[in-house]
Every structure is written in structure tokens, then in C-alpha cells.
Design a protein around this motif. Sequence first.
Motif, PDB file in Angstrom:
ATOM      1  N   GLU A  54       0.088  -3.629   0.252  1.00 21.88           N
ATOM      2  CA  GLU A  54       0.776  -2.511   0.906  1.00 21.88           C
ATOM      3  C   GLU A  54      -0.246  -1.562   1.495  1.00 21.88           C
ATOM      4  O   GLU A  54      -1.155  -1.092   0.806  1.00 21.88           O
ATOM      5  CB  GLU A  54       1.683  -1.776  -0.090  1.00 21.88           C
TER       6      GLU A  54
ATOM      7  N   SER B 198      -2.776  -0.642  -1.463  1.00 19.98           N
ATOM      8  CA  SER B 198      -2.458  -1.091  -2.819  1.00 19.98           C
ATOM      9  C   SER B 198      -2.429  -2.612  -2.852  1.00 19.98           C
ATOM     10  O   SER B 198      -1.928  -3.246  -1.920  1.00 19.98           O
ATOM     11  CB  SER B 198      -1.098  -0.552  -3.274  1.00 19.98           C
TER      12      SER B 198
ATOM     13  N   ALA C 185      -1.089  -5.609  -5.302  1.00 20.44           N
ATOM     14  CA  ALA C 185      -0.199  -5.898  -6.439  1.00 20.44           C
ATOM     15  C   ALA C 185       0.226  -4.611  -7.139  1.00 20.44           C
ATOM     16  O   ALA C 185       0.302  -4.548  -8.368  1.00 20.44           O
ATOM     17  CB  ALA C 185      -0.879  -6.850  -7.419  1.00 20.44           C
ATOM     18  N   GLY C 186       0.478  -3.579  -6.346  1.00 17.76           N
ATOM     19  CA  GLY C 186       0.959  -2.314  -6.878  1.00 17.76           C
ATOM     20  C   GLY C 186      -0.108  -1.380  -7.406  1.00 17.76           C
ATOM     21  O   GLY C 186       0.204  -0.265  -7.839  1.00 17.76           O
TER      22      GLY C 186
END
Length: 256
Positions: free
Chosen positions: A3, A63, A65-66
Motif C-alpha cells: 500500500e 506499507s 503486509a500492513g
Amino acid sequence: MIEVAGLNVSFGRRPRVNHVVRGVDLVIAQGECFGLVGESGCGKSTILGAIAGRVKDWQGTISIAGVPVRPDRRELAQLRQQQIVFQDPFGSLHPRHTIGRILAEPLEIHGMDDRDGRIDRALDQVGLPRRFRFRYPHQLSGGQRQRVAIARALILDPQILLLDEPTSALDVSIQAEILNLLKDLREERRLTYLLVSHDMAVVTHLCDRIAVMQKGQFVEVATREAMVRGDLTHPYTRLLREGSLGYRPAASVAAE
């Protein structure tokens, strides 16, 4: 899995600042292959470099994987989670190291065990004989060297592969082999790909969605199906697609 929000990258100092990436937003789901396509200098490789940690000076948020990443620091776990395959399969491999030594290096850096077994399995996965671990890069063809580069990326069991023009330095017949290998590996291991290319045909073959870049910005994000049909909204995207189709006689164009 990836992201990116409000990504800006500039090089140089005032008054000669080159604003290469301008407010890019990007979300890539787990298992998806996302393509960045555009002419040279549009900023696509800079985005890849920022995500990979090679470009340190950027603004915005990224980001993996979060987990947010910082421009100036990456933990080993974050580095292991994503690996990059470079454009030049000869320049990215140490010419004085054997293939086995090249593949062992990331295992040593990350303190992983069963190194011989991992090397053999990595060679198996990319379709190279295990005896190649005793050869040097100059003893391999371009396609074989790129398979080694892919094996080196896979040997740490990453979730993400960042692909920087992985076939552009190869002959057309070898390009197809490498693209099919990448496609099979993605399906087998549920990998997430971010593919950078200037070749619309390559990204359309491999990617689920494609972002078209011009002057540091996304001008359009289209699905593979929309790209194949020509169901596109931006003139620059249509221009790239038409260029990828190659020469067609006027009669065939009129027939469409």
C-alpha cells in the motif's frame, strides 16, 4: 500486500529539483500481479526503488503486509519479505562468484540453515540443473542467468517479488520462457508481483491490473481485460496500446 499513499520523490536541489514521482497512490492485494508501464523516465522504476528501499529520500507512506516502512531504515524481516529481480541478468550477478556462492549469500545474511538443500530446491524451481551451482555467470546464457536471479530472489521464501524490466535484456524467444516461469511460480507460491516495464505486451501477459504512468503520475489504471479490448479512457494509454500492436496494414485497421 503493498500500500502506497501520496508518494512523492524528488532528486536534486533548488532551483534544479526534478520531481520524479508526484502523489502516487497504489494498493496491491495478496497474490495479485500489478504492472507499471510507461516511457523511460516517467518514474516507474523510482516507485519500485522506494518500495524496495533503494530510494531513501521520499515523502508519503508505504506499507508492506500492513506494516509501515521508513525511508531511512528497513528491518531484515522486511527485506526478506520482498525481493527484487533486476533488468540485467549479467550485471546483477557477481562475475567471480559461482552460482552456488551467489545463492548462498542471502542465506548467510539472514542466518538461514539447510543452505545446500535450499540452493538445490531453488535451482529446481527455476528449471536449472543442480550442477549449475558450480558454474560462473559467464558460463550461462542470458536466460539461464535470469533464472539464477529469480532463484536468488525466491531462496528467502519472500511473499513479494519486485520485477524491474526482468525480460527486456533477453531475446524474444527467451522472454516468453521467463514470463511463463514467473507466471507458474506466482500461481504455485501465491506470490505478489509488482512488475515494471515499458512493454505493454509484457505487462498485459502477466498482470491483473496495469497502471499507466506519464510524467510521474498515474494517468489510468486498467484491468488486463480492458487493455486487451481497448476499453481505455486516456489518450496516452491508447497510444501505448496501439504501439504495442505493431504494424498493421491500413485495410485491417479500417476493418476494425
